[in-house]
Design a protein around this motif. Structure first.
Motif, PDB file in Angstrom:
ATOM      1  N   HIS A 149       0.829  -1.217   0.000  1.00  0.00           N
ATOM      2  CA  HIS A 149       0.000   0.000   0.000  1.00  0.00           C
ATOM      3  C   HIS A 149       0.863   1.266   0.000  1.00  0.00           C
ATOM      4  O   HIS A 149       0.442   2.296  -0.536  1.00  0.00           O
ATOM      5  N   LEU A 150       2.061   1.163   0.573  1.00  0.00           N
ATOM      6  CA  LEU A 150       2.980   2.303   0.529  1.00  0.00           C
ATOM      7  C   LEU A 150       3.419   2.567  -0.912  1.00  0.00           C
ATOM      8  O   LEU A 150       3.502   3.729  -1.342  1.00  0.00           O
ATOM      9  N   GLN A 151       3.668   1.512  -1.656  1.00  0.00           N
ATOM     10  CA  GLN A 151       4.018   1.680  -3.078  1.00  0.00           C
ATOM     11  C   GLN A 151       2.894   2.399  -3.831  1.00  0.00           C
ATOM     12  O   GLN A 151       3.139   3.280  -4.651  1.00  0.00           O
TER      13      GLN A 151
ATOM     14  N   ASP B 245       0.848   7.692  -6.249  1.00  0.00           N
ATOM     15  CA  ASP B 245      -0.297   8.607  -6.347  1.00  0.00           C
ATOM     16  C   ASP B 245       0.134   9.996  -5.867  1.00  0.00           C
ATOM     17  O   ASP B 245       0.562  10.159  -4.728  1.00  0.00           O
ATOM     18  N   ALA B 246       0.027  10.999  -6.720  1.00  0.00           N
ATOM     19  CA  ALA B 246       0.561  12.335  -6.419  1.00  0.00           C
ATOM     20  C   ALA B 246      -0.028  12.921  -5.137  1.00  0.00           C
ATOM     21  O   ALA B 246       0.699  13.473  -4.302  1.00  0.00           O
ATOM     22  N   VAL B 247      -1.327  12.795  -4.966  1.00  0.00           N
ATOM     23  CA  VAL B 247      -1.976  13.371  -3.777  1.00  0.00           C
ATOM     24  C   VAL B 247      -1.531  12.644  -2.518  1.00  0.00           C
ATOM     25  O   VAL B 247      -1.161  13.258  -1.509  1.00  0.00           O
ATOM     26  N   GLN B 248      -1.570  11.312  -2.572  1.00  0.00           N
ATOM     27  CA  GLN B 248      -1.162  10.520  -1.408  1.00  0.00           C
ATOM     28  C   GLN B 248       0.321  10.702  -1.111  1.00  0.00           C
ATOM     29  O   GLN B 248       0.741  10.694   0.044  1.00  0.00           O
ATOM     30  N   ARG B 249       1.122  10.872  -2.163  1.00  0.00           N
ATOM     31  CA  ARG B 249       2.560  11.069  -1.973  1.00  0.00           C
ATOM     32  C   ARG B 249       2.834  12.368  -1.217  1.00  0.00           C
ATOM     33  O   ARG B 249       3.733  12.421  -0.363  1.00  0.00           O
TER      34      ARG B 249
ATOM     35  N   ILE C 211      13.664  10.361  -2.500  1.00  0.00           N
ATOM     36  CA  ILE C 211      13.975   9.248  -1.590  1.00  0.00           C
ATOM     37  C   ILE C 211      12.851   8.215  -1.624  1.00  0.00           C
ATOM     38  O   ILE C 211      13.101   7.006  -1.681  1.00  0.00           O
ATOM     39  N   LEU C 212      11.612   8.676  -1.559  1.00  0.00           N
ATOM     40  CA  LEU C 212      10.465   7.762  -1.555  1.00  0.00           C
ATOM     41  C   LEU C 212      10.445   6.895  -2.815  1.00  0.00           C
ATOM     42  O   LEU C 212      10.208   5.680  -2.750  1.00  0.00           O
ATOM     43  N   HIS C 213      10.682   7.511  -3.958  1.00  0.00           N
ATOM     44  CA  HIS C 213      10.687   6.751  -5.212  1.00  0.00           C
ATOM     45  C   HIS C 213      11.826   5.730  -5.245  1.00  0.00           C
ATOM     46  O   HIS C 213      11.640   4.596  -5.717  1.00  0.00           O
TER      47      HIS C 213
END
Length: 576
Positions: free
Chosen positions: A408-410, A415-419, A452-454
């Motif tokens: 779900h983190l992926q 998702d731009a909004v969730q990111r 970093i997240l990506h």
């Protein structure tokens, strides 16, 4: 419990009646109307083998031919019961503690049921046990439901047409209902002292019997009643249990009937302090709030016949009942509220994503057309099928939560909004964990955190992983000693110079990539005289992170960017 007092007729949950005629026991499935032979139903204990008999065929035991035809006919899905009325469901926790996984799961099934059939999800607080209330629990429960993505349509905070939604603010309604029962002879005033009740209990236990009230005050003469009322003797109101409980068709467990009058004394419905007991309060509230379906834990299944007697005594039409199987630990043991980690706030603090919690909770249970990992709320609603809820307990393996969370983190990172939400969350966590240790405020910039997240997508299970010591180099410049460097190679200064030159050549706005840097690093290692490629990588890793393991060196470099890499290798040159 007397064996004969509880009759369980388990039928396929697809066959669910809409209307019941008590005269001929006629049940309508929505497509057709069939008659069920009531005497046969009440004489036989029926079981339905849901898993199928030999060859996968369904087996019915104790059914006559007409009953088999009724129970096995193609019945409309549960949702078709809703043609003639609005679906209104409720989650009614007691704020004697904070929201835990078992409660979240009950709320979730109610929420999904409401949204599946265009209905209303109600949050009601059963706060009548004033001595056990936990300060802040009412607010926290609603907060956690909203955080989990299952916000109520009507609630103590949000209000609604049928409020108030705190039982402690509805006492006059329970008092009126209790008085009505007394006036119609369905209930009576009981003046038995606590000492007498305690003696009854002790005597029953001493003789190996289940404690029960002996219904003594049922038989008070009018003059005795008046005398005690004149003397203002404290009293409760007890409901007069009657035999002849009608069977009811539970959405999950099928036909049930519990002859409660055979095994219990008359229950208290209104206490001496004016507060109701659960049995009266939930019946009154469900009726006045126009609740159409009661979906609750299976521990309440045995109380439902008692509640149906109350509905009948008050002259009210009962809702449809569905009792959800228990949520247990993987080993079959009961989820305990004493396990601190089952509280939703604990999961929230640890970085668990709400959709991962909802996913793992439904994945281990039943009630859906598929059972795959990674479902979001809209998919859970679309795939929800009440006829597929089984009676088997759901075994929850929380060791698998990190995997659910990773998936779900992926999805959130993509998702731009969730990111953006993840970036803000991580900014707060970085400042909380590292504070003044952060030497370069650029690490708090959204672009940097997004990168970093990506890069770490698919490797981390939670954003909280990124503020662990393993990833501290992303936010804080590391420390290392000369001895650590020289132990790896005598060419550390030369290697540092090579890295700085590489970065200078890449500073022209060109975006670094892991693949590109992997090639460049192999070329760089060949420019050393006597240091193996492996040791070159160890030196660069140590200078960048102060660690001996972690993501690939190329990924570390892409994460940090040319300017920060240059800064860190200049420190290597300055230390020598």
């Amino acid at each position: 419990m007397l064996l004969s007092s509880f009759i369980h007729f388990s039928t396929p949950s697809r066959c669910l009646p809409i209307k019941t005629c008590t005269r001929c026991c006629q049940y309508s499935t929505g497509r057709s109307v069939r008659k069920v032979d009531t005497p046969v139903l009440l004489k036989n204990t029926l079981t339905f083998n849901r898993s199928g008999g030999h060859g996968g065929k369904q087996q019915y035991i104790g059914l006559n031919i007409s009953q088999k035809r009724c129970f096995s006919s193609e019945c409309d899905e549960v949702g078709h019961q809703h043609e003639h009325g609005d679906v209104r469901v409720r989650f009614a926790p007691s704020p004697t503690g904070f929201l835990h996984l078992g409660g979240l799961r009950t709320a979730l099934y109610n929420y999904i049921y409401a949204k599946k059939y265009g209905g209303t999800f109600i949050l009601r607080m059963e706060d009548t046990d004033q001595s056990r209330l936990v300060p802040g629990a009412v607010e926290s429960i609603e907060d956690m439901l909203e955080w989990a993505g299952i916000p109520p349509d009507e609630s103590p905070r949000g209000g609604g047409q049928y409020g108030p939604y705190l039982q402690s603010q509805r006492l006059s309604l329970y008092s009126q209902a209790a008085d009505s029962l007394v006036q119609t002879g369905k209930a009576y005033r009981c003046f038995c002292s606590q000492q007498r009740l305690e003696l009854l209990k002790r005597e029953a236990l001493r003789s190996g019997q289940t404690p029960r009230y002996d219904n003594r005050c049922r038989h008070l003469r009018p003059d005795q009643l008046e005398e005690k009322l004149d003397q203002k003797v404290p009293h409760v109101i007890r409901f007069r249990l009657e035999s002849g409980v009608e069977p009811f068709n539970d959405l999950v467990f099928g036909w049930n009937r519990h002859e409660v009058a055979q095994v219990e004394g008359d229950p208290v419905v209104l206490k001496a302090d004016g507060f109701p007991t659960y049995h009266l309060a939930n019946v009154v509230d469900d009726h006045l709030m126009k609740v159409s379906h009661v979906l609750r834990g299976s521990e309440w299944l045995i109380s439902t016949s008692k509640h149906l007697l109350l509905y009948r005594a008050l002259g009210w039409k009962p809702p449809v009942f569905g009792h959800l199987p228990l949520l247990l630990n993987r080993d079959g043991s009961k989820l305990s509220k004493r396990q601190g980690d089952i509280y939703i706030q604990s999961f929230q603090r640890s970085g668990a994503l709400p959709e991962a919690l909802l996913d793992i909770t439904t994945h281990c249970g039943s009630g859906f057309n598929s059972n795959r990992v990674g479902r979001k709320m809209e998919e859970l609603i679309a795939e929800f099928n009440p006829s597929k809820i089984t009676t088997h307990s759901a075994l929850l393996d929380l060791d698998k939560l990190p995997e659910f969370n990773k998936i779900h983190l992926q999805q959130r990172i993509d998702d731009a909004v969730q990111r953006d939400w993840l970036v803000r969350d991580l900014q707060v966590r970085i400042q909380e964990v590292y504070g003044t240790q952060v030497q370069d405020q650029d690490v708090l910039q959204p672009d940097y955190i997004t990168r970093i997240l990506h890069l770490r997508k698919g490797h981390i299970s939670s954003v909280s992983d990124l503020v662990s010591s393993e990833y501290s180099y992303l936010w804080v410049r590391p420390s290392f000693s000369d001895q650590q460097m020289t132990a790896l190679s005598s060419e550390t200064q030369h290697i540092a110079t090579l890295v700085i030159r590489l970065m200078e050549g890449l500073k022209g706005g060109e975006e670094l990539t892991v693949d590109q840097l992997s090639v460049e690093l192999k070329t760089l290692a060949k420019k050393t005289s006597n240091t193996k490629y492996r040791d070159v990588m160890k030196i660069i890793r140590l200078a960048l992170s102060g660690l001996q393991q972690g993501p690939s060196v190329a990924e570390m470099m892409v994460s940090l960017g040319p300017s920060e890499i240059t800064h860190r290798f200049n420190r290597v040159l300055q230390q020598h």
